[in-house]
Design a protein around this motif. Structure first.
Motif, PDB file in Angstrom:
ATOM      1  N   LEU A 237       0.828  -1.204   0.000  1.00 30.77           N
ATOM      2  CA  LEU A 237       0.000   0.000   0.000  1.00 30.77           C
ATOM      3  C   LEU A 237       0.867   1.261   0.000  1.00 30.77           C
ATOM      4  N   CYS A 238       1.970   1.241   0.729  1.00 37.81           N
ATOM      5  CA  CYS A 238       2.882   2.386   0.702  1.00 37.81           C
ATOM      6  C   CYS A 238       3.474   2.584  -0.695  1.00 37.81           C
ATOM      7  N   SER A 239       3.771   1.476  -1.366  1.00 35.71           N
ATOM      8  CA  SER A 239       4.294   1.566  -2.738  1.00 35.71           C
ATOM      9  C   SER A 239       3.283   2.242  -3.655  1.00 35.71           C
ATOM     10  N   GLN A 240       2.019   1.888  -3.505  1.00 35.45           N
ATOM     11  CA  GLN A 240       0.981   2.519  -4.318  1.00 35.45           C
ATOM     12  C   GLN A 240       0.890   4.014  -4.018  1.00 35.45           C
ATOM     13  N   ALA A 241       1.026   4.366  -2.734  1.00 27.89           N
ATOM     14  CA  ALA A 241       0.970   5.776  -2.360  1.00 27.89           C
ATOM     15  C   ALA A 241       2.136   6.545  -2.979  1.00 27.89           C
ATOM     16  N   LEU A 242       3.314   5.972  -2.941  1.00 25.99           N
ATOM     17  CA  LEU A 242       4.494   6.646  -3.488  1.00 25.99           C
ATOM     18  C   LEU A 242       4.447   6.744  -5.003  1.00 25.99           C
ATOM     19  N   ASP A 243       3.780   5.797  -5.653  1.00 29.75           N
ATOM     20  CA  ASP A 243       3.658   5.834  -7.109  1.00 29.75           C
ATOM     21  C   ASP A 243       2.858   7.043  -7.588  1.00 29.75           C
ATOM     22  N   LEU A 244       2.068   7.641  -6.706  1.00 31.50           N
ATOM     23  CA  LEU A 244       1.271   8.811  -7.090  1.00 31.50           C
ATOM     24  C   LEU A 244       2.131  10.069  -7.219  1.00 31.50           C
ATOM     25  N   PHE A 245       3.311  10.077  -6.609  1.00 29.66           N
ATOM     26  CA  PHE A 245       4.232  11.194  -6.784  1.00 29.66           C
ATOM     27  C   PHE A 245       4.919  11.044  -8.136  1.00 29.66           C
ATOM     28  N   ARG A 246       4.885  12.103  -8.965  1.00 28.95           N
ATOM     29  CA  ARG A 246       5.516  12.010 -10.273  1.00 28.95           C
ATOM     30  C   ARG A 246       6.022  13.377 -10.687  1.00 28.95           C
ATOM     31  N   GLY A 247       7.332  13.477 -10.700  1.00 28.88           N
ATOM     32  CA  GLY A 247       7.945  14.714 -11.172  1.00 28.88           C
ATOM     33  C   GLY A 247       8.013  15.788 -10.106  1.00 28.88           C
ATOM     34  N   GLU A 248       8.437  16.967 -10.542  1.00 25.23           N
ATOM     35  CA  GLU A 248       8.608  18.105  -9.631  1.00 25.23           C
ATOM     36  C   GLU A 248       7.264  18.556  -9.077  1.00 25.23           C
ATOM     37  N   LEU A 249       7.192  18.689  -7.769  1.00 26.32           N
ATOM     38  CA  LEU A 249       5.937  19.058  -7.117  1.00 26.32           C
ATOM     39  C   LEU A 249       5.506  20.462  -7.512  1.00 26.32           C
ATOM     40  N   LEU A 250       4.256  20.580  -8.007  1.00 25.28           N
ATOM     41  CA  LEU A 250       3.661  21.874  -8.365  1.00 25.28           C
ATOM     42  C   LEU A 250       4.611  22.686  -9.240  1.00 25.28           C
ATOM     43  N   ALA A 251       5.214  22.030 -10.201  1.00 24.05           N
ATOM     44  CA  ALA A 251       6.245  22.659 -11.041  1.00 24.05           C
ATOM     45  C   ALA A 251       5.732  23.931 -11.704  1.00 24.05           C
ATOM     46  N   GLY A 252       6.494  25.018 -11.529  1.00 24.08           N
ATOM     47  CA  GLY A 252       6.198  26.264 -12.209  1.00 24.08           C
ATOM     48  C   GLY A 252       5.098  27.112 -11.617  1.00 24.08           C
ATOM     49  N   LEU A 253       4.462  26.651 -10.538  1.00 29.22           N
ATOM     50  CA  LEU A 253       3.362  27.435  -9.977  1.00 29.22           C
ATOM     51  C   LEU A 253       3.916  28.542  -9.079  1.00 29.22           C
ATOM     52  N   PRO A 254       3.408  29.766  -9.226  1.00 29.88           N
ATOM     53  CA  PRO A 254       3.907  30.884  -8.427  1.00 29.88           C
ATOM     54  C   PRO A 254       3.189  31.009  -7.090  1.00 29.88           C
TER      55      PRO A 254
END
Length: 368
Positions: A237-254
């Motif tokens: 279940l932790c693996s599934q949770a971590l799979d939801l993270f993908r790439g730079e968090l909130l990339a480019g948002l001011p």
């Protein structure tokens, strides 16, 4: 039926039909090229109409025209335009509307038609189709609503979180909310996943699936499995949770809110990874844990807890020399970058390996 713009509200009666259409489109947040496509005219003609509108109404700039469109009732935030809608030309297939199977609401069996992802670059889908969310500030407004779940955010909270100390255009929040409501409408109905009440703006409960909520649900389920003694299920279940993270968090948002959330979500990701990896070590899955810990350590070289866990995983896999080398690298990095010595936990793990102990410090308490 006469439109609101023709009922004699302040300034509206001074404009011609095409000028009212242009003002309406400006109030909806459309660019000149979008207005030109919608009205089948040229961008130069749109600019000329806007210049005449500003002159007739005594407005200083486009921002003032947007405010006037709201004030005179030509555009109503949260409920769509009151005048005949101006439809921009289609941009791409990613902006397609929902198909015939779309419904006006969400049901427990069908699930939300809108999905929003914040555990990486902000993205949104409706009925499986990726949506064009527009300008970065507009995306930052949606991210703020998604990150707060069902809690309402006032206009001032959005101004503070997205614009910070930068003075925005007056009424800019309702303008962005209006555009987001159109983008995130439910099927072919005028209803949207964003609602407005006395407390401010919020996502309608159950109307959108947010990956952050899904991640936390998986982590909670992992904790339940762990307490029930099913370590393997907890790791899965932790693996599934971590799979939801993908790439730079909130990339480019001011904005300050996005910056704070990047830090918070990064720490949350580390905490979940630490919990999973500790359970892997308890299951004896040392090689699997080592690979993931090396990747996590490379991403967060100053995180002493990650370094300590990597040392334990290597030592448990009969790689004592490699474990001690991790300590040396961490010690040098801490001294060079921060000017500090290793902390108590890292030193304790180091001494445990030197003594040849079978067990080290418990590292699970940091991931709740």
């Amino acid at each position: 039926m006469p439109t609101t713009a023709t009922t004699g509200r302040p300034g509206a009666g001074e404009l011609g039909r095409r000028e009212r259409e242009v003002l309406h489109a400006v109030g909806c947040g459309l660019r000149d090229d979008e207005i030109a496509a919608a009205l089948a005219t040229s961008e130069d003609a749109v600019a000329a109409h806007l210049a005449r509108i500003l002159g007739k109404l005594g407005l200083r700039d486009r921002a003032a025209a947007i405010v006037h469109a709201f004030d005179c009732g030509l555009v109503a935030p949260g409920r769509g335009p009151r005048a005949q809608p101006v439809r921009p030309a289609p941009r791409s297939a990613a902006n397609g509307t929902a198909g015939p199977a779309a419904t006006a609401g969400f049901t427990a069996t069908s699930g939300p038609a809108v999905r929003i992802a914040v555990l990486g670059p902000l993205r949104a889908w409706r009925d499986g189709r990726s949506l064009d969310l527009g300008y970065p500030r507009r995306q930052a407004v949606l991210a703020a609503l998604a990150l707060r779940g069902g809690r309402a955010l006032s206009r001032q909270e959005l101004l503070d979180g997205v614009w910070g100390l930068e003075p925005p255009v007056a009424n800019v929040v309702p303008v962005h909310i209006y555009r987001l409501r159109k983008i995130l409408r439910i099927g072919d109905s005028p209803d949207s996943v964003i609602e407005h009440d006395r407390g401010g703006y919020r996502l309608v409960s159950g109307a959108a699936e947010v990956d952050l909520t899904r991640m936390e649900d998986l982590v909670t389920a992992a904790g339940t499995a762990h307490r029930a003694g099913d370590q393997a299920e907890a790791v899965r279940l932790c693996s599934q949770a971590l799979d939801l993270f993908r790439g730079e968090l909130l990339a480019g948002l001011p904005g300050p809110l996005a910056e704070l959330e990047r830090l918070r979500l990064a720490e949350r990701r580390i905490a979940v990874a630490q919990r999973k990896l500790e359970w892997q070590l308890r299951l004896g899955r040392h090689a699997e844990a080592v690979d993931e810990l090396f990747a996590l350590s490379a991403e967060h070289p100053l995180n002493e807890l990650v370094a300590a866990m990597l040392m334990r995983a290597l030592y448990s896999g009969d790689r004592r020399a490699d474990a001690l080398a991790v300590f040396d690298r961490a010690r040098r990095r801490l001294a060079d970058d921060l000017g500090v010595p290793p902390g108590r936990m890292l030193r304790q793990t180091y001494r445990m390996i030197l003594r040849g102990d079978d067990a080290g410090p418990d590292l699970t308490g940091v991931a709740r």
